[in-house]
Design an enzyme around this catalytic site. Structure first.
Site, PDB file in Angstrom:
ATOM      1  N   LYS A 118       2.768  64.854  -0.034  1.00 35.31           N
ATOM      2  CA  LYS A 118       3.280  64.904   1.446  1.00 35.31           C
ATOM      3  C   LYS A 118       2.871  63.493   2.133  1.00 35.31           C
ATOM      4  CE  LYS A 118       4.226  69.921   2.788  1.00 35.31           C
ATOM      5  NZ  LYS A 118       3.625  70.693   3.380  1.00 35.31           N
TER       6      LYS A 118
ATOM      7  N   HIS B 277       8.261  65.475  -2.384  1.00 30.94           N
ATOM      8  CA  HIS B 277       6.694  65.376  -2.414  1.00 30.94           C
ATOM      9  C   HIS B 277       6.100  65.859  -3.626  1.00 30.94           C
ATOM     10  CE1 HIS B 277       7.149  69.491  -0.810  1.00 30.94           C
ATOM     11  NE2 HIS B 277       5.627  69.574  -1.482  1.00 30.94           N
TER      12      HIS B 277
ATOM     13  N   ASP C  76       0.494  79.979  -2.038  1.00 30.84           N
ATOM     14  CA  ASP C  76       0.960  78.818  -1.015  1.00 30.84           C
ATOM     15  C   ASP C  76       1.928  79.587   0.097  1.00 30.84           C
ATOM     16  OD1 ASP C  76       1.057  76.566   0.139  1.00 30.84           O
ATOM     17  OD2 ASP C  76       2.651  75.813  -0.760  1.00 30.84           O
TER      18      ASP C  76
ATOM     19  N   HIS D  11      -2.028  70.191  -4.326  1.00 29.89           N
ATOM     20  CA  HIS D  11      -0.536  70.751  -4.781  1.00 29.89           C
ATOM     21  C   HIS D  11       0.245  69.825  -3.741  1.00 29.89           C
ATOM     22  CE1 HIS D  11      -1.354  73.311  -1.522  1.00 29.89           C
ATOM     23  NE2 HIS D  11      -0.027  73.670  -1.094  1.00 29.89           N
ATOM     24  N   ASP D  12      -0.241  69.337  -2.473  1.00 28.90           N
ATOM     25  CA  ASP D  12       0.920  68.711  -1.308  1.00 28.90           C
ATOM     26  C   ASP D  12       0.375  67.450  -1.077  1.00 28.90           C
ATOM     27  OD1 ASP D  12       2.934  70.297  -0.957  1.00 28.90           O
ATOM     28  OD2 ASP D  12       2.030  71.708   0.591  1.00 28.90           O
TER      29      ASP D  12
ATOM     30  N   HIS E  97       5.299  73.390  -8.021  1.00 29.01           N
ATOM     31  CA  HIS E  97       4.891  74.461  -6.869  1.00 29.01           C
ATOM     32  C   HIS E  97       6.148  74.892  -6.067  1.00 29.01           C
ATOM     33  CE1 HIS E  97       3.905  71.058  -4.350  1.00 29.01           C
ATOM     34  NE2 HIS E  97       4.106  71.846  -3.336  1.00 29.01           N
ATOM     35  N   HIS E  98       7.180  74.165  -6.133  1.00 27.68           N
ATOM     36  CA  HIS E  98       8.479  74.358  -5.536  1.00 27.68           C
ATOM     37  C   HIS E  98       9.529  74.896  -6.566  1.00 27.68           C
ATOM     38  CE1 HIS E  98       7.321  73.688  -1.338  1.00 27.68           C
ATOM     39  NE2 HIS E  98       6.486  72.567  -1.671  1.00 27.68           N
TER      40      HIS E  98
END
Ligand SMILES: [Fe+2]
Ligand SMILES: [Fe+2]
Length: 254
Positions: free
Chosen positions: A106, A131, A186, A102-103, A157-158
């Site tokens: 970054k 990201h 998360d 998911h990240d 996811h954000h």
């Protein structure tokens, strides 16, 4: 003079029919073997692709998490929450493999922003907010469903239930369920781990912070499922922390 040869004997020639049938059987058997080998090769390529992306996600994660086990936990917690919410087992299993990435975006965020203690300036916040899109671009180049799901998770996811998240400002059910699930696990998992800029929150504190965000940042149905099964989720989290599966096994099992 004969211009074309008819090599085919009369239909009544049984030995020819038997030979042709045997040859056909051999061809079918060979095709079967070739088909299996092709599938095995495709699986190996997909596994190698998955492992490479997991390693990239781990590289991104290790910059602000000493162990990198957070991304593995997120996969298992997301799978468990998906099942509690009545999602299909196949989808939940795919989410276990997709959520750890998911990240991955970054990787495109500089250390001075990623590791900054305290609050961000407006400019730094904008850099951090890139990201999800970077992650979706890295993951979304594949036609394999697992990576399409991973790209969807990275992208969403954000997002927040109330529509004030990023990058698209989607609200409620317009946010893919994959992203809504990963957002909840998360948040909870990140709160209960030490970060370079703060100590871990106690489980109870993290659970009440999660409850506060129900209907604001997070889908209330998902928060409710995590809160009412908190003991189970915490036990699962602790189990993964104590015995994390290897990235290779995660890629192979997909
Ligand atoms: Fe993120
Ligand atoms: Fe995370």
């Amino acid at each position: 003079m004969e211009t074309s040869l008819n090599l085919r004997p009369p239909r009544s020639d049984r030995s020819f029919d038997d030979a042709a049938a045997a040859q056909m059987e051999r061809i079918i058997a060979d095709l079967g073997v070739m088909y299996q080998e092709r599938n095995r090769a495709l699986r190996e390529v997909a596994n190698a692709h998955h492992e490479a992306l997991l390693r990239l996600a781990l590289a991104a994660e290790l910059r602000d998490d000493d162990t990198g086990v957070h991304i593995i936990r997120i996969g298992h917690l997301a799978e468990a929450l998906a099942l509690k919410c009545g999602e299909a087992p196949r989808f939940a299993q795919m989410l276990r493999h997709a959520a750890p990435m998911h990240d991955v975006g970054k990787i495109g965020v500089p250390d001075c922003v990623l590791k900054k203690p305290g609050t961000y300036t407006q400019e730094e916040r904008e850099v951090m907010k890139r990201h999800p899109v970077i992650g979706a671009q890295i993951l979304g180049r594949s036609r394999i469903p697992l990576f399409q799901l991973a790209a969807e998770v990275a992208m969403s996811h954000h997002e927040r239930w109330d529509g004030t998240g990023y990058p698209l400002g989607l609200a409620r059910e317009a946010i893919p369920i994959s992203g809504r699930i990963v957002a909840v696990v998360d948040f909870f998992d990140a709160l209960t781990m030490d970060r370079c800029y703060r100590k871990a929150y106690a489980d109870d504190e993290a659970l009440s912070m999660l409850a506060e965000q129900s209907g604001a940042a997070f889908d209330p149905r998902l928060v409710e499922q995590l809160l009412s099964n908190a003991t189970e989720f915490i036990a699962l989290r602790n189990r993964i922390t104590d015995h994390p599966p290897s990235l290779e096994s995660l890629a192979e099992a997909a």
